[in-house]
Design an enzyme around this catalytic site. Structure first.
Site, PDB file in Angstrom:
ATOM      1  CD  GLU A 170       2.340  26.150  18.666  1.00 54.55           C
ATOM      2  OE1 GLU A 170       1.252  25.573  18.802  1.00 54.55           O
ATOM      3  OE2 GLU A 170       3.096  26.386  19.620  1.00 54.55           O
TER       4      GLU A 170
ATOM      5  CE  LYS B  86      -7.477  29.561  15.680  1.00 54.98           C
ATOM      6  NZ  LYS B  86      -8.480  28.506  15.661  1.00 54.98           N
TER       7      LYS B  86
ATOM      8  NE  ARG C  30      -7.138  25.258  24.666  1.00 54.76           N
ATOM      9  CZ  ARG C  30      -6.692  26.507  24.693  1.00 54.76           C
ATOM     10  NH1 ARG C  30      -7.294  27.438  24.012  1.00 54.76           N
ATOM     11  NH2 ARG C  30      -5.626  26.824  25.401  1.00 54.76           N
TER      12      ARG C  30
ATOM     13  NE  ARG D  30     -12.522  28.573  23.558  1.00 54.25           N
ATOM     14  CZ  ARG D  30     -13.076  29.439  24.386  1.00 54.25           C
ATOM     15  NH1 ARG D  30     -13.338  29.122  25.632  1.00 54.25           N
ATOM     16  NH2 ARG D  30     -13.402  30.646  23.942  1.00 54.25           N
TER      17      ARG D  30
ATOM     18  CD  GLU E 267      -8.054  22.501  18.097  1.00 56.08           C
ATOM     19  OE1 GLU E 267      -7.732  22.940  19.227  1.00 56.08           O
ATOM     20  OE2 GLU E 267      -9.043  22.913  17.466  1.00 56.08           O
TER      21      GLU E 267
ATOM     22  CG  PHE F   2      -1.339  23.702  21.422  1.00 57.67           C
ATOM     23  CD1 PHE F   2      -1.620  24.413  22.565  1.00 57.67           C
ATOM     24  CD2 PHE F   2      -2.394  23.180  20.680  1.00 57.67           C
ATOM     25  CE1 PHE F   2      -2.932  24.620  22.970  1.00 57.67           C
ATOM     26  CE2 PHE F   2      -3.707  23.368  21.079  1.00 57.67           C
ATOM     27  CZ  PHE F   2      -3.985  24.097  22.235  1.00 57.67           C
TER      28      PHE F   2
ATOM     29  NE  ARG G 240     -10.907  36.476  23.755  1.00 61.37           N
ATOM     30  CZ  ARG G 240     -11.126  35.333  23.115  1.00 61.37           C
ATOM     31  NH1 ARG G 240     -10.275  34.918  22.209  1.00 61.37           N
ATOM     32  NH2 ARG G 240     -12.187  34.610  23.388  1.00 61.37           N
TER      33      ARG G 240
ATOM     34  CE  LYS H 208      -9.300  34.286  17.758  1.00 62.11           C
ATOM     35  NZ  LYS H 208     -10.309  33.649  18.557  1.00 62.11           N
TER      36      LYS H 208
HETATM   37  P1  ATP Z   1     -11.534  31.679  21.246  1.00 59.78           P
HETATM   38  O1  ATP Z   1     -11.079  30.342  21.733  1.00 59.78           O
HETATM   39  O2  ATP Z   1     -10.393  32.567  20.907  1.00 59.78           O
HETATM   40  O3  ATP Z   1     -12.608  32.299  22.073  1.00 59.78           O
HETATM   41  P2  ATP Z   1     -12.792  30.167  19.322  1.00 59.78           P
HETATM   42  O4  ATP Z   1     -13.291  29.248  20.350  1.00 59.78           O
HETATM   43  O5  ATP Z   1     -13.675  30.523  18.185  1.00 59.78           O
HETATM   44  O6  ATP Z   1     -12.260  31.487  19.911  1.00 59.78           O
HETATM   45  P3  ATP Z   1     -10.587  30.109  17.706  1.00 59.78           P
HETATM   46  O7  ATP Z   1     -10.850  31.502  17.347  1.00 59.78           O
HETATM   47  O8  ATP Z   1     -10.728  29.145  16.614  1.00 59.78           O
HETATM   48  O9  ATP Z   1     -11.464  29.558  18.838  1.00 59.78           O
HETATM   49  O10 ATP Z   1      -9.087  30.061  18.324  1.00 59.78           O
HETATM   50  C1  ATP Z   1      -8.622  29.477  19.470  1.00 59.78           C
HETATM   51  C2  ATP Z   1      -8.538  27.959  19.414  1.00 59.78           C
HETATM   52  O11 ATP Z   1      -7.627  27.471  18.445  1.00 59.78           O
HETATM   53  C3  ATP Z   1      -7.998  27.315  20.670  1.00 59.78           C
HETATM   54  O12 ATP Z   1      -8.953  27.266  21.684  1.00 59.78           O
HETATM   55  C4  ATP Z   1      -7.587  25.924  20.204  1.00 59.78           C
HETATM   56  O13 ATP Z   1      -8.696  25.057  20.302  1.00 59.78           O
HETATM   57  C5  ATP Z   1      -7.303  26.117  18.729  1.00 59.78           C
HETATM   58  N1  ATP Z   1      -5.925  25.801  18.327  1.00 59.78           N
HETATM   59  C6  ATP Z   1      -5.596  25.115  17.209  1.00 59.78           C
HETATM   60  N2  ATP Z   1      -4.279  24.998  17.064  1.00 59.78           N
HETATM   61  C7  ATP Z   1      -3.711  25.618  18.119  1.00 59.78           C
HETATM   62  C8  ATP Z   1      -2.360  25.843  18.519  1.00 59.78           C
HETATM   63  N3  ATP Z   1      -1.332  25.404  17.796  1.00 59.78           N
HETATM   64  N4  ATP Z   1      -2.155  26.528  19.666  1.00 59.78           N
HETATM   65  C9  ATP Z   1      -3.201  26.989  20.406  1.00 59.78           C
HETATM   66  N5  ATP Z   1      -4.505  26.797  20.065  1.00 59.78           N
HETATM   67  C10 ATP Z   1      -4.762  26.139  18.940  1.00 59.78           C
END
Ligand code: ATP
Length: 603
Positions: free
Chosen positions: A260, A262, A267, A282, A312, A352, A429, A435
């Protein structure tokens, strides 16, 4: 349960840094706690009155009010209490000091209250007064707060006063994490630390540790096992691992994956019960007030009575619908004039996941089932729809989809395992979600001059009128114009108003023979007009034809987040930036990034 039991536990906790000791202090405390109020005990340990997401006022009355209350209670001048505060640096210590030294000497309210209130404070009484103070608002609330504090501190013993003052101020800061509380709950109520997993599972599904503690204390492990998603109470989000090699990613997910976009936004866990909608971040904060538009979209776009879905929230350009950088969401953080921010910074929601629908819990179902449910319950619209996704089983398709995602303004892709065990791992996690992000960030310093070769009709405000342009670079060798990107931002209202007229002499009904494009605009345009463009950075693109194959097989060069700067009437189409220059710029960008990375490593 007496508050002095809690105060003594807090005091012991403050004296130790050992996690084992801390846990046994809490185990002892929970064993002494009345099951009916153990939720309040847990909140107070956390230094709060209710979970953060409840959206209710928090503790934290401000030092001035506390000083006023203490001055009144102990019959001491406010300046003296303030001076003591300056010396001791902590409202708790001030209250404790005054309690132990002044009650014997001072006349004042203190001695009176202590004499008349021989009964001891209970946890329930302290909690209720703290809550009353937190909830008091409006005219006269300052006096109400001062009086409530005076009464409560008046009844407290010195040690109790220390913690009551700190709680009022919202600065308990015992430093006891949720993990330690869960360990202690497990030992206190099940006799074994091994059941901690069950406690944690319940907490992940229902992010309210007080409530989880109460269920455990009153109904035991059986009660915890029955905990299921409840609309209105957030579920702790599932998180992803990170990798940067497509081959490795696919082997981790078992060779196949749902990939998907990102999206680079915020979130959102959206809860709907009838017409009521709540949005959690989040970090499980209640962010409903920031997104009245999302609330409305969920109300009409989710076709069932009750649901918990995730997506998102992304800032979008009002005219073209294209995604905007995540920083623009900051404008939604304001407390006032949210309607202005809603107008100026519109958003779209890309959904999502579906975790709960009309009484059915889906978190233990595989992702394809959840997505299937999502597609059934959501009536999609331009601004409220499912995330872009494809089922992929080879690395080169994954790479192509990744590049397309980045070019469209996404941060990369989320690769999700699709096997039968691909459940929603609340609060964890793991390798079910991986990702794959751009691993560098760079800035485009120079502008480029690009030729208009096509146009798109706008949406929203710009409905029907031209709202975005397809632009190209000039390739000297083949004497063609190769597309670079679609520009829909940076135009002033005045520029936009003139677009139709400006382009009208150049409109044609098919692609110009000198234009090389895989993208189909709404209208084709003769290459004639040149514009100056600035973007966030140069990216690789499977959609655009500029320098295709020069850097990597099958992909061209594009610009991420391109914005119009101005028209270059002084330039003809062949004076536009050459494709060879863009290749050079791309390599310079890479060089700059690696130099910066080396620099970072060296410092
Ligand atoms: P993490 O949430 O892994 O601790 P982070 O807060 O820096 O790290 P990212 O590394 O950017 O976040 O990656 C996770 C986030 O990506 C998710 O919490 C969500 O907000 C976002 N996201 C965007 N698109 C999607 C998708 N299609 N499916 C799941 N999450 C997604």
């Amino acid at each position: 349960m007496l508050f002095e039991v809690l105060a003594r536990a807090f005091d012991n906790a403050e004296r130790t840094t050992s996690r084992t000791q801390l846990t046994s202090i809490l185990v002892d405390l929970f064993k002494k706690s009345d099951p009916e109020i153990v939720d309040k005990v847990v909140y107070l340990i956390q230094g709060k009155l209710w979970p953060d997401w409840a959206g209710l006022p928090e503790l934290g009355v401000g030092v001035k009010i506390l000083i006023k209350a203490m001055s009144k209670l102990f019959n001491v001048k406010e300046e003296s209490v303030e001076a003591l505060y300056g010396k001791l640096g902590d409202s708790g210590k001030v209250a404790e000091h005054l309690k132990s030294s002044r009650t014997q000497t001072a006349g004042g309210l203190a001695r009176f209250i202590q004499k008349t209130e021989a009964s001891k404070l209970t946890v329930a009484e302290v909690y209720d007064t703290l809550a009353k103070v937190a909830l008091a608002t409006g005219e006269g609330s300052r006096d109400v707060k001062v009086n409530l504090i005076v009464t409560l501190l008046g009844k407290a013993a010195p040690l109790e006063a220390r913690y009551i003052a700190r709680l009022f101020e919202g600065r308990l800061r015992l430093g006891i994490g949720d993990a330690t509380i869960m360990d202690a709950l497990s030992v206190a109520y099940t006799g074994s630390a091994l059941n901690r997993q069950i406690v944690e599972y319940a907490y992940n599904v229902r992010a309210d540790l007080g409530n989880v503690a109460k269920v455990l204390a009153t109904r035991g492990l059986e009660g915890l096992r029955e905990i299921a998603p409840t609309p209105g109470i957030p579920i702790r989000p599932m998180l992803a691992e990170r990798l940067s090699d497509p081959q490795e990613i696919l082997s981790k997910t078992g060779g196949q994956a749902l990939v998907e976009y990102k999206y680079d936004g915020e979130r959102a866990q959206i809860h709907k019960v009838g017409d009521r909608v709540a949005v959690f971040s989040r970090r499980l904060e209640n962010i409903t007030h920031q997104y009245p538009d999302v609330v409305e979209m969920a109300r009409t776009g989710i076709r069932v009575k009750e649901a918990i879905v995730e997506g998102e929230i992304v800032c979008v350009d009002p005219d073209t619908g294209s995604m905007r950088p995540f920083q623009e969401l900051m404008h939604r953080k304001r407390k006032h004039d949210i309607h202005e921010a809603v107008r100026d910074y519109p958003v779209a929601v890309y959904l999502f996941d579906a975790l709960y629908v009309d009484g059915v819990n889906f978190i233990n179902e595989p992702i394809r089932k959840r997505r299937d449910v999502l597609s059934k319950i959501v009536s999609e619209s331009e601004k409220f729809r499912l995330s872009e996704s494809v089922l992929i089983s080879n690395a080169s398709d994954l790479e192509k989809f990744f590049l397309k995602a980045v070019e469209d303004g996404a941060e990369g892709v989320m690769v999700k395992a699709v096997h039968s065990q691909s459940v929603y791992q609340a609060g964890a996690r793991g390798w079910l979600w991986i990702k794959y992000k751009r691993d560098y960030k760079s800035e485009m310093i120079d502008t480029v001059d690009l030729v208009v070769v096509g146009a798109f009709r706008g949406r929203g405000r710009r409905g029907g009128k031209i709202g975005a342009l397809l632009v190209a670079a000039y390739d000297e060798e083949s004497d063609t114009f190769q597309t670079v990107c679609k520009v829909g931002s940076g135009f002033s209202d005045e520029d936009l108003a003139k677009l139709d007229e400006l382009l009208s002499p150049y409109l044609i009904d098919r692609k110009h023979p000198r234009v090389v494009s895989d993208v189909e605009p709404d209208i084709w345009v003769v290459p004639a007009l040149v514009m100056e463009v600035l973007g966030a950075e140069l990216t690789l693109s499977p959609q655009h034809t500029c320098c295709r194959g020069a850097i990597r097989k099958g992909v061209g060069i594009s610009i991420r987040f391109p914005r119009f700067i101005r028209w270059r009437d002084d330039k003809g189409p062949e004076d536009a930036t050459k494709t060879s220059e863009l290749v050079e710029m791309y390599f310079n960008q890479l060089k700059k990034i690696s130099e910066e990375q080396v620099e970072k490593l060296e410092t």
